[in-house]
Design a protein around this motif. Sequence first.
Motif, short mmCIF file in Angstrom:
data_model
loop_
_atom_site.label_atom_id
_atom_site.label_comp_id
_atom_site.label_asym_id
_atom_site.label_seq_id
_atom_site.Cartn_x
_atom_site.Cartn_y
_atom_site.Cartn_z
N SER A 226 31.70 39.61 39.49
CA SER A 226 31.36 40.98 38.81
C SER A 226 29.81 41.00 38.81
O SER A 226 29.13 40.20 38.58
N GLU B 148 39.88 43.68 37.28
CA GLU B 148 39.58 44.33 38.62
C GLU B 148 39.14 43.63 39.99
O GLU B 148 39.54 43.79 41.03
N PHE C 82 37.44 48.96 40.91
CA PHE C 82 38.91 48.94 41.36
C PHE C 82 39.71 49.23 40.25
O PHE C 82 39.33 48.91 38.86
N GLU C 83 40.78 49.64 40.23
CA GLU C 83 41.92 49.64 39.11
C GLU C 83 42.51 48.30 38.60
O GLU C 83 43.15 47.80 39.77
N PRO C 84 42.36 47.83 37.62
CA PRO C 84 43.12 46.55 37.27
C PRO C 84 44.57 46.91 36.98
O PRO C 84 45.04 47.92 36.41
N SER D 245 36.59 43.56 33.79
CA SER D 245 36.07 43.55 35.21
C SER D 245 36.74 42.44 35.93
O SER D 245 36.79 42.40 37.27
#
Length: 321
Positions: free
Chosen positions: A93, A21, A155-157, A18
């Motif tokens: 987060s 992200e 979100f995409e890391p 997270s």
Amino acid sequence: MPDVLVLVDHDGERVSTSTYELLAAARRLGDPAAVVPGTPGTAARLRESLARHGATSVHAAESAEAAEYLVTPAVDALELLARETAPAAVLVSAVTDGREVAARLAARLDAGLLIDAVDLDSSGVVTQIVFGGSYTVRSRVTRGIPVITVRPGAFEPDEHPGEAALRTLTLPPVDPAASARVTARRAAPAGDRPALTEAPVVVSGGRGVAGADGFEVVEELADALGGAVGASRAAVDAGYYPHQFQVGQTGQTVSPQLYIALGISGAIQHLAGMQTSRTIVAVNTDPEAPILDLADFGVVGDLFAVAPQLTREVAARRIAG
């Protein structure tokens, strides 16, 4: 570009997904500045992985007492940096501790707070899903430094390698009278499954599982897919599965690539915690179950017939592949 403060969630040795992200989200607003609360030496251990995911600086918010108190050291560090650097935003987060950190920080800074963001644009406008998933809204902070909690999985890391300067913060002593102190620690039962909020696949069971023994079907499918196990509030309240695996408004919020709901009717509380999943598959005997309206793929049938077939098919394809 201005800094964007990112609170790093870690276990002392590993950075949570997270957080990666959050670093990806922060790049939309400015230069990601990672803030690492912990005991001395923690930030240095995590610096390389944070830099690899886009952090341009790493702030070591370390003290010997950091592990002795809940939340307060993180809030102190973020407040100190926010007042010194005037960042474009603070990203945290949207997990249990993160929500409390964000709320306390916003109160201290007299700043606007946006919770459970699922998207964020370069102008600071946040997309949120509110009222148990009934509405999607776009919001912006109009007072002070924006404090934003971001839903895990939104979100995409991605890797964005660079250099990250390591900086040391001097934190004020924690006021014991105004802080919750940790008096004991107990390790969570270890397992091979990924963490619920970080898993790319989540298989959840509901009241339709009909008992604790019925969750064996849920676990077998999750293991075949390399995923995590979740549960609805109804299943948790009935004692079928432990509370820490509850998905929903009063449990964990998840947004995996694939979410499979077995025997879950789709109460609004549950939908609020998983509806941003990329692909949703639901199995229910009731063709009018609300979750079937949300699902990308719905199966009207007995989960005890459908899930084992799916488990066997997944296992067979893995062997063949």
